[in-house]
Design a protein around this motif. Structure first.
Motif, PDB file in Angstrom:
ATOM      1  N   PRO A  57      26.882  28.890  32.322  1.00  0.00           N
ATOM      2  CA  PRO A  57      27.676  29.209  33.516  1.00  0.00           C
ATOM      3  C   PRO A  57      28.867  30.083  33.146  1.00  0.00           C
ATOM      4  O   PRO A  57      29.436  29.947  32.058  1.00  0.00           O
ATOM      5  CB  PRO A  57      28.122  27.837  34.013  1.00  0.00           C
ATOM      6  CG  PRO A  57      28.173  26.991  32.775  1.00  0.00           C
ATOM      7  CD  PRO A  57      27.069  27.503  31.882  1.00  0.00           C
ATOM      8  N   GLY A  58      29.240  30.969  34.028  1.00  0.00           N
ATOM      9  CA  GLY A  58      30.368  31.855  33.758  1.00  0.00           C
ATOM     10  C   GLY A  58      31.105  32.196  35.032  1.00  0.00           C
ATOM     11  O   GLY A  58      30.570  32.086  36.143  1.00  0.00           O
ATOM     12  N   ALA A  59      32.355  32.582  34.880  1.00  0.00           N
ATOM     13  CA  ALA A  59      33.183  33.003  36.007  1.00  0.00           C
ATOM     14  C   ALA A  59      33.955  34.242  35.610  1.00  0.00           C
ATOM     15  O   ALA A  59      34.348  34.394  34.445  1.00  0.00           O
ATOM     16  CB  ALA A  59      34.144  31.891  36.429  1.00  0.00           C
ATOM     17  N   ALA A  60      34.179  35.144  36.567  1.00  0.00           N
ATOM     18  CA  ALA A  60      34.891  36.390  36.291  1.00  0.00           C
ATOM     19  C   ALA A  60      35.914  36.648  37.388  1.00  0.00           C
ATOM     20  O   ALA A  60      35.697  36.308  38.556  1.00  0.00           O
ATOM     21  CB  ALA A  60      33.916  37.562  36.185  1.00  0.00           C
ATOM     22  N   LEU A  61      37.027  37.240  37.001  1.00  0.00           N
ATOM     23  CA  LEU A  61      38.089  37.624  37.934  1.00  0.00           C
ATOM     24  C   LEU A  61      38.396  39.092  37.723  1.00  0.00           C
ATOM     25  O   LEU A  61      38.773  39.498  36.620  1.00  0.00           O
ATOM     26  CB  LEU A  61      39.351  36.789  37.707  1.00  0.00           C
ATOM     27  CG  LEU A  61      40.589  37.217  38.517  1.00  0.00           C
ATOM     28  CD1 LEU A  61      40.335  37.025  40.004  1.00  0.00           C
ATOM     29  CD2 LEU A  61      41.810  36.443  38.059  1.00  0.00           C
ATOM     30  N   GLN A  62      38.219  39.903  38.774  1.00  0.00           N
ATOM     31  CA  GLN A  62      38.510  41.324  38.691  1.00  0.00           C
ATOM     32  C   GLN A  62      39.833  41.611  39.383  1.00  0.00           C
ATOM     33  O   GLN A  62      40.030  41.263  40.552  1.00  0.00           O
ATOM     34  CB  GLN A  62      37.395  42.149  39.342  1.00  0.00           C
ATOM     35  CG  GLN A  62      37.622  43.656  39.228  1.00  0.00           C
ATOM     36  CD  GLN A  62      36.430  44.458  39.700  1.00  0.00           C
ATOM     37  OE1 GLN A  62      35.352  43.916  39.897  1.00  0.00           O
ATOM     38  NE2 GLN A  62      36.619  45.756  39.880  1.00  0.00           N
ATOM     39  N   VAL A  63      40.739  42.261  38.651  1.00  0.00           N
ATOM     40  CA  VAL A  63      42.063  42.607  39.155  1.00  0.00           C
ATOM     41  C   VAL A  63      42.125  44.122  39.299  1.00  0.00           C
ATOM     42  O   VAL A  63      42.143  44.843  38.296  1.00  0.00           O
ATOM     43  CB  VAL A  63      43.177  42.094  38.227  1.00  0.00           C
ATOM     44  CG1 VAL A  63      44.552  42.437  38.801  1.00  0.00           C
ATOM     45  CG2 VAL A  63      43.045  40.595  38.014  1.00  0.00           C
ATOM     46  N   GLY A  64      42.123  44.605  40.520  1.00  0.00           N
ATOM     47  CA  GLY A  64      42.133  46.040  40.741  1.00  0.00           C
ATOM     48  C   GLY A  64      40.836  46.678  40.292  1.00  0.00           C
ATOM     49  O   GLY A  64      39.767  46.061  40.311  1.00  0.00           O
ATOM     50  N   ARG A  65      40.911  47.921  39.837  1.00  0.00           N
ATOM     51  CA  ARG A  65      39.722  48.659  39.421  1.00  0.00           C
ATOM     52  C   ARG A  65      39.528  48.681  37.917  1.00  0.00           C
ATOM     53  O   ARG A  65      38.495  49.138  37.434  1.00  0.00           O
ATOM     54  CB  ARG A  65      39.813  50.104  39.921  1.00  0.00           C
ATOM     55  CG  ARG A  65      39.886  50.261  41.419  1.00  0.00           C
ATOM     56  CD  ARG A  65      40.141  51.707  41.792  1.00  0.00           C
ATOM     57  NE  ARG A  65      39.196  52.612  41.149  1.00  0.00           N
ATOM     58  CZ  ARG A  65      39.309  53.935  41.135  1.00  0.00           C
ATOM     59  NH1 ARG A  65      40.359  54.503  41.709  1.00  0.00           N
ATOM     60  NH2 ARG A  65      38.406  54.685  40.532  1.00  0.00           N
ATOM     61  N   HIS A  66      40.498  48.182  37.157  1.00  0.00           N
ATOM     62  CA  HIS A  66      40.463  48.421  35.717  1.00  0.00           C
ATOM     63  C   HIS A  66      40.469  47.154  34.867  1.00  0.00           C
ATOM     64  O   HIS A  66      40.158  47.230  33.677  1.00  0.00           O
ATOM     65  CB  HIS A  66      41.663  49.283  35.305  1.00  0.00           C
ATOM     66  CG  HIS A  66      41.785  50.553  36.083  1.00  0.00           C
ATOM     67  ND1 HIS A  66      40.901  51.597  35.954  1.00  0.00           N
ATOM     68  CD2 HIS A  66      42.693  50.943  37.020  1.00  0.00           C
ATOM     69  CE1 HIS A  66      41.250  52.592  36.760  1.00  0.00           C
ATOM     70  NE2 HIS A  66      42.340  52.217  37.416  1.00  0.00           N
ATOM     71  N   LEU A  67      40.814  45.998  35.401  1.00  0.00           N
ATOM     72  CA  LEU A  67      40.978  44.794  34.591  1.00  0.00           C
ATOM     73  C   LEU A  67      39.983  43.731  35.021  1.00  0.00           C
ATOM     74  O   LEU A  67      39.849  43.440  36.217  1.00  0.00           O
ATOM     75  CB  LEU A  67      42.408  44.254  34.721  1.00  0.00           C
ATOM     76  CG  LEU A  67      42.753  43.036  33.856  1.00  0.00           C
ATOM     77  CD1 LEU A  67      42.641  43.372  32.373  1.00  0.00           C
ATOM     78  CD2 LEU A  67      44.162  42.539  34.183  1.00  0.00           C
TER      79      LEU A  67
END
Length: 247
Positions: A29-39
């Motif tokens: 299992p995994g989780a991801a957080l995208q902040v804006g377009r670059h991070l």
């Protein structure tokens, strides 16, 4: 969620009539957080359930590679857990990854010559840049000491530094050159953190104490789903002693 299964047969004891099976079922299992377009921040947890006739050891010592938990030896199964966090920063042609994750590195049509597919996750910094048909990758990592067998002695801390330059000369032709170094018995060497450092020059400055590997590989796609692949790998290379001196 990602799941996969691996089945292997081995014969560690020549007296055995039948090979020894070893089965692993992996849930990740995994989780991801995208902040804006670059991070992008990622957290992945890997659970591996292992069973078979192989030796199962109950250990939580990180020096054994990855901890393995055996609840009851008579049950013939074990569970191992690995936490893999990392952060990715992407900006146009450039990308930087910092964290702990698995890595396959080095040439090899079916498996890599330096870091195999089953190498445990380790802390690393990976920088990539792409300019049209040219891609450059720089890697600096900290390899965790591992005892593969209970009787193995303790190992010193090791570090890894690697470059790889890939050139797509044609849509059917790709070739690459790479160099890699594994060193230890001292702290982090800042010379190997520089992406434009020629590792063999830094190795000579350090007295040729580090284990160096160089490779050239290429791939040509032909009509009819035919692929030609070739590679040349030289280990323990020491340019000060000449090209004829290698392991």
């Amino acid at each position: 969620w990602r799941g996969r299964e691996a089945f292997e047969r081995s014969n560690p004891d020549s007296q055995r009539v039948l090979p020894q099976p070893d089965v692993r079922i992996v849930l990740e299992p995994g989780a991801a957080l995208q902040v804006g377009r670059h991070l992008l921040a990622v957290q992945q947890v890997s659970y591996r359930v292992r069973t078979g006739d192989g030796t199962l050891r109950d250990t939580r010592d990180g020096r054994d590679g990855e901890a393995e938990r055996v609840f009851n030896p008579h049950d013939r199964f074990s569970i191992a857990r690995t936490v893999v966090p990392y952060v990715r920063l992407g900006w146009g042609r450039y990308r930087a990854d910092l964290g702990r994750f698995r890595l396959r590195w080095g040439p090899g049509r079916h498996n890599a010559m330096l870091l195999l597919d089953n190498t445990p996750a380790f802390d690393q910094l990976r920088l990539q840049a792409a300019f049209g048909p040219v891609r450059f990758t720089h890697l600096a990592g900290q390899l965790r000491p591992a005892r593969l067998l209970p009787g193995d002695p303790d190992l010193d801390q090791r570090f890894l530094a690697a470059h790889r330059l890939e050139i797509a000369a044609h849509r059917r032709l790709t070739f690459a050159v790479s160099e890699a170094l594994v060193y230890g018995n001292r702290g982090l060497d800042l010379a190997y953190l520089n992406p434009v450092t020629v590792f063999f020059v830094a190795q000579g400055n350090n007295g040729d104490r580090d284990n160096a590997l160089a490779s050239v590989d290429g791939k040509l796609l032909l009509p009819g789903a035919v692929q030609l692949y070739g590679e040349c790998v030289v280990d323990d290379l020491n340019l000060r002693r000449g090209l004829s001196d290698f392991g």
